[in-house]
Design an enzyme around this catalytic site. Structure first.
Site: not given
Ligand code: 6LW
Length: 541
Positions: A39, A207
């Site tokens: 991330d 996200e």
């Molecule tokens: C992160 C989100 C994700 O906050 O996993 O699957 C979470 N995507 O973007 C943890 O890395």
């Protein structure tokens, strides 16, 4: 006059050499930050670049890296380092500090983040990204995860985040929203606007949003598909910061999900864009490397070039993939100090790379006289608590790690040694006890004593050699006379998606415990050595 002209010309020539340095490489290799660095978020201040990663229950958390060329990165601190302000107690290894965003505005650095399982969304500020960072300002009524900050031309600050949806129209549907954030009060104000569900009419786990204003229009970059094989990045455009956002026809702008299950680089997604001082655009993002069919280094940080065609960002034009090697950014080649292979613990403080797991309620180690002294405490690493464990990220598929331990167990329950840790259920321990040395493997919570040999000395050297997805452990009185203990074991133990191994990554380091019985003993480590042995960052099938 002639002399002045000559020197002016000489400076121009030297500057040109410096920018693309005849002696500096023309290309760079990915990942730019190896090992457990998921991330990534990036910002630029002048000619300096700063990057932060998620870190879940590792503490200190939110490692901060600095670079001047987007390729050479140096850890300059950890943004979460105050155990009084964060409580990871009882959290599973996949919870804690999720995806952060780092931004700079009017002389202040901001990191906004989510502490999942512990009070959720917050932001911190600093004048110096190396720290100190402020205490967290916890946000009320900011649902979901993956917060980002964006300052509009009118000075308003916007919180952009991702939230779940109660009545989903399709499986794993999520929404990206924004709302104005009053930084003076830490309150979200005004209307909340839903910006996108993702580009596809079945987009899942949309996200990791970031907002930018480029060529007078608002660009929303998000990730979709979840942070595994189906991960992808999409972009959406609007003339208004609150939308409506229109998905770009070329979406997904970047993914490796169409390259097949055995492609050596996958789960590409969760990116952030940055424009260099020379007008180039680049993106950092996470990715996973397959090695012998498994992934033990978790999600690492990668870099790719971005060119804009109108409002559309084109990632690595012509290939549309993240590459293991490509032409490096047009920036002055700026190597950073190599981390020493051997840490002799001669500094007053532990190096930034050392972390424990979950927030320490009390100090459990001391660095003095060129030694690291770990308190033997009752806590054990198989519990969801903070134990006397100090680990650094494993950044290479092949590596050699060793340490010199001085430890005399006063009771049979006291142990100290070397650990390879992924989660409370998945780890290796090579431990010295009262009269023996024992090699223990825990996989999906099943603890298995692999080998035990008699050993009475106070001093011992422990070593782990990882090669071709197997690890062999050794012990001995000196580095030239080490004896293998047990068979070579598969590193599947620390691989992704094995039992409760998700989101976080693998570490190697030092551990001691008295297994639930009070102790006043100490385990003393003279040095800890970690050397990567990956010839090239490419992987072997
Ligand atoms: C992160 C989100 C994700 O906050 O996993 O699957 C979470 N995507 O973007 C943890 O890395």
């Amino acid at each position: 006059m002639r002399l002045k002209t000559f020197f002016s010309l000489l400076i121009i020539v030297l500057l040109n050499i410096n920018v693309q340095g005849q002696d500096s490489p023309q290309t760079f290799q990915n990942p730019i930050i190896s090992g457990y660095h998921p991330d990534p978020s990036i910002c630029r201040v002048g000619e300096d670049y700063y990057l932060v990663n998620s870190s879940f229950t590792w503490f200190p958390g939110l490692p901060i890296y600095h670079s001047k060329d987007l390729v050479n990165w140096e850890q300059i601190g950890n943004a979460v380092s105050d155990p009084e302000s964060y409580n990871f107690d009882g959290l599973k290894d996949k919870l804690g500090l999720f995806a952060p965003t780092i931004r700079h505005h009017e002389g202040t650095f901001y990191i906004i983040n989510t502490c999942v399982g512990c009070k959720m969304n917050f932001y911190i500020t600093a004048k110096n990204p190396a720290g100190p960072w402020s205490k967290p300002i916890w946000l009320k009524d900011a649902p979901g995860i993956d917060p980002s900050l964006f300052w509009d031309d009118d000075g308003k600050c916007y919180y952009t985040g991702m939230n779940g949806i109660k009545e989903k129209q399709w499986p794993n549907q999520t929404v990206v929203y924004n709302q104005e954030l009053d930084l003076t009060t830490g309150q979200l104000i005004g209307e909340r606007h839903e910006l996108t569900y993702g580009h596809a009419n079945n987009a899942s786990y949309t996200e990791g949003p970031h907002l930018y204003k480029i060529n007078g229009k608002y660009l929303l970059l998000v990730s979709e598909g979840g942070t595994e094989f189906n991960h992808a990045m999409s972009v959406h455009h609007s003339d208004n910061v609150n939308g409506p956002y229109v998905t770009d026809i070329v979406n997904p702008v970047l993914s490796h999900r169409h390259l097949g299950q055995d492609f050596p680089l996958y789960a590409i997604g969760h990116g952030d864009l940055v424009e260099t001082q020379n007008g180039e655009w680049w993106s950092v993002m996470l990715g996973k490397r397959l090695n012998h069919g498994i992934t033990t280094l978790a999600r690492e940080t990668f870099l790719a070039k971005v060119d804009f065609e109108g409002q559309t960002p084109v990632f690595n034009r012509g290939t549309g993939q993240v590459l293991f090697e490509q032409k490096r950014p047009n920036l002055p080649w700026s190597p950073v100090p190599e981390l020493p292979i051997v840490d002799h613990f001669e500094e007053e403080k532990l190096a930034f790379k050392w972390c424990t797991v979950r927030t320490p309620k009390a100090s459990f180690y001391e660095v003095s006289d060129g030694k690291l002294k770990l308190k033997v405490r009752e806590q054990v690493m198989s519990d969801l608590t903070n134990s006397s464990l100090l680990i650094q990220r494993i950044t290479d598929h092949d590596f050699e790690a060793s340490t010199h331990l001085s430890f005399k167990a006063s009771k049979p329950n006291e142990q100290a040694g070397l650990s390879i840790y992924r989660t409370n259920e998945n780890h290796f321990n090579l431990l010295k006890e009262k009269n023996s040395i024992v090699l223990i493997e825990s996989f999906k919570g099943v603890i298995n004593e692999l080998a035990r040999v008699p050993y009475k000395g106070k001093e011992v050297i422990f070593k782990a050699v990882a090669k071709d997805m197997k690890v062999q452990f050794f012990f001995g009185q000196d580095e030239d006379h080490l004896t293998p203990i047990g068979e070579a074991r598969s590193l599947i133990i620390i691989a992704d998606a094995q039992g409760n191994a998700q989101f976080n990554g693998s570490g190697i380091g030092m551990y001691t415990t008295s297994n639930g019985i009070p102790s006043k003993n100490t385990a003393v480590y003279d040095w800890f050595s970690y050397e990567g042995k990956d010839n090239a960052k490419k992987v072997v099938d």
